[in-house]
Design an enzyme around this catalytic site. Structure first.
Site, PDB file in Angstrom:
ATOM      1  N   CYS A  39      -9.621   1.686   1.412  1.00  0.00           N
ATOM      2  CA  CYS A  39      -8.762   2.115   0.293  1.00  0.00           C
ATOM      3  C   CYS A  39      -8.944   2.166  -1.565  1.00  0.00           C
ATOM      4  O   CYS A  39      -8.718   2.637  -2.120  1.00  0.00           O
ATOM      5  CB  CYS A  39      -7.277   1.516   0.192  1.00  0.00           C
ATOM      6  SG  CYS A  39      -7.030   1.502   2.117  1.00  0.00           S
ATOM      7  N   ASP A  40      -9.008   0.552  -1.527  1.00  0.00           N
ATOM      8  CA  ASP A  40      -9.232   0.331  -3.623  1.00  0.00           C
ATOM      9  C   ASP A  40     -10.637   0.213  -3.355  1.00  0.00           C
ATOM     10  O   ASP A  40     -10.285   0.167  -4.944  1.00  0.00           O
ATOM     11  CB  ASP A  40      -8.305  -0.964  -3.391  1.00  0.00           C
ATOM     12  CG  ASP A  40      -7.025  -1.103  -2.715  1.00  0.00           C
ATOM     13  OD1 ASP A  40      -6.795   0.169  -2.211  1.00  0.00           O
ATOM     14  OD2 ASP A  40      -6.344  -1.796  -2.340  1.00  0.00           O
ATOM     15  N   CYS A  96      -7.609  -4.282   1.925  1.00  0.00           N
ATOM     16  CA  CYS A  96      -7.847  -2.704   2.271  1.00  0.00           C
ATOM     17  C   CYS A  96      -9.051  -2.410   1.792  1.00  0.00           C
ATOM     18  O   CYS A  96      -8.730  -1.441   0.580  1.00  0.00           O
ATOM     19  CB  CYS A  96      -6.902  -1.877   2.631  1.00  0.00           C
ATOM     20  SG  CYS A  96      -8.225   0.059   3.358  1.00  0.00           S
TER      21      CYS A  96
END
Ligand code: NAP
Length: 321
Positions: A152-153, A149
């Site tokens: 997200c990261d 992801c």
């Protein structure tokens, strides 16, 4: 229309959520949210079992540019708006993970991690999870440089190097997202042609930070106690060691159908085989979105299938009365 009967199903967990419904919707992504909006508006007694990832994969997409009405919207903004609309329409959500679904006395018994539900009908809209490569180091460094992801990261990789593996829409969109933060980006693809939308594919391969590794396979993720330090690639020029801080894997998806394996026919890829778009091999079960074998996996098709599935249930309930 519609009624709800609480039944005393035998279960050792938190029974207060258990009950009988005309419709159980399994999933929390766009297909399930659309099914929930339509079910609520049709007055179908229902429950939505959305698991722990509200919004599904779409919510993890940084930017969605092809959903009609929005030239660009964050995936989480879009799915949050859908959920808000569903709740306003009267949809009922439970944050529970479906563990099994079976047919009992002509109804569908759905067991979750904490309750049991009996449904006259079930809509499977559980989506798909990211596929893994199964190479050494991949699981060892998951969360320590290996990610599924970028949305997200990405902040963890500011001014660092990253590798993206895959050639589909997810790989290309998320790689483009990463170009905003990383210093260098390697794109590893097993063929020499991307299957992603050509407009975005061109934008990515022409990006100044991007190096492409065509006809190449990632065979190992290397690291130390801090996390990922590099990868080994099998390339047409031979084995290559590439230094990197992060590895983002977008090598396809696996439909989340395990709990439904004995209930409906699945194809070789474990996707629900559909008939007339949202029907399944079981007349009491419908399916919508990425969990199906319908092929074109887009938010716009997922919401359409969710709506059709609830409409199909509504028609059946009407004919039963
Ligand atoms: P995908 O379209 O199935 O692409 C997976 C990519 O990974 C392909 O390029 C594939 O290579 C590669 N791959 C598969 N197995 C591999 C392996 N073992 N080793 C190395 N590479 C491997 O998956 P996706 O990109 O996650 O997309 C899933 C669906 O969601 C698609 O229908 C996509 O269109 C849709 N989607 C749409 C959007 C959008 O905004 N429109 C965004 C994200 C996803 P090959 O190309 O050689 O097969």
């Amino acid at each position: 229309m519609g009624f709800k009967v609480e039944v005393g199903l035998v279960h050792s967990g938190a029974e207060q959520n258990s009950g009988s419904y005309q419709l159980v919707i399994a999933g929390g992504g766009p297909a399930a949210l659309s099914a929930a909006i339509y079910a609520a508006r049709y007055g179908i007694e229902h429950v939505v079992l959305e698991s722990w990832k509200p919004g599904g994969q779409a919510a993890l997409t940084a930017e969605i540019e092809n959903y009609p009405g929005f030239s660009s919207i964050a995936g989480s903004d879009l799915t949050n708006a859908m959920k808000k609309q569903a709740i306003e329409a009267g949809a009922v959500f439970r944050m529970e993970t479906v563990e099994s679904a079976t047919e009992v006395n002509g109804k569908i018994l759905v067991k979750t991690d904490s309750a049991e539900y009996m449904g006259d009908y079930l809509i499977i809209a559980t989506g798909a999870a990211p596929a893994t490569l199964g190479v050494p180091g991949e699981s060892k460094y998951y969360g320590r440089g290996v990610s599924f992801c970028a949305t997200c990261d990405a902040p963890f990789f500011r001014n660092k190097r990253a590798i993206v593996v895959g050639g589909g829409d997810s790989a290309v969109k998320e790689a483009l997202h990463l170009t905003h933060v990383v210093s260098q980006l390697g794109l590893v693809h097993r063929r020499n042609k991307l299957r992603a939308e050509p407009y975005l594919a061109k934008k990515l391969v022409e990006h100044e930070k991007v190096t492409t590794y065509w006809n190449s396979h990632l065979t190992e993720v290397i690291g130390d106690e801090q996390g990922v330090t590099g990868v080994i690639l099998d390339t047409p020029e031979g084995r290559k060691h590439i230094d990197t801080d992060g590895v983002f894997l977008y090598v396809g998806t696996v439909p989340a159908t395990e709990p439904f394996a004995s209930l409906v026919e699945l194809d070789r890829e474990k996707a629900v085989v559909t008939r007339n778009i949202v029907g399944t091999s079981n007349p009491r079960v419908f399916a919508a979105g990425d969990v199906t074998n319908n092929g074109f996996r887009q938010v716009v098709t997922a919401v359409s299938e969710g709506a059709r599935a609830s409409a199909a249930v509504f028609d059946l309930l009407e004919n039963e009365e």
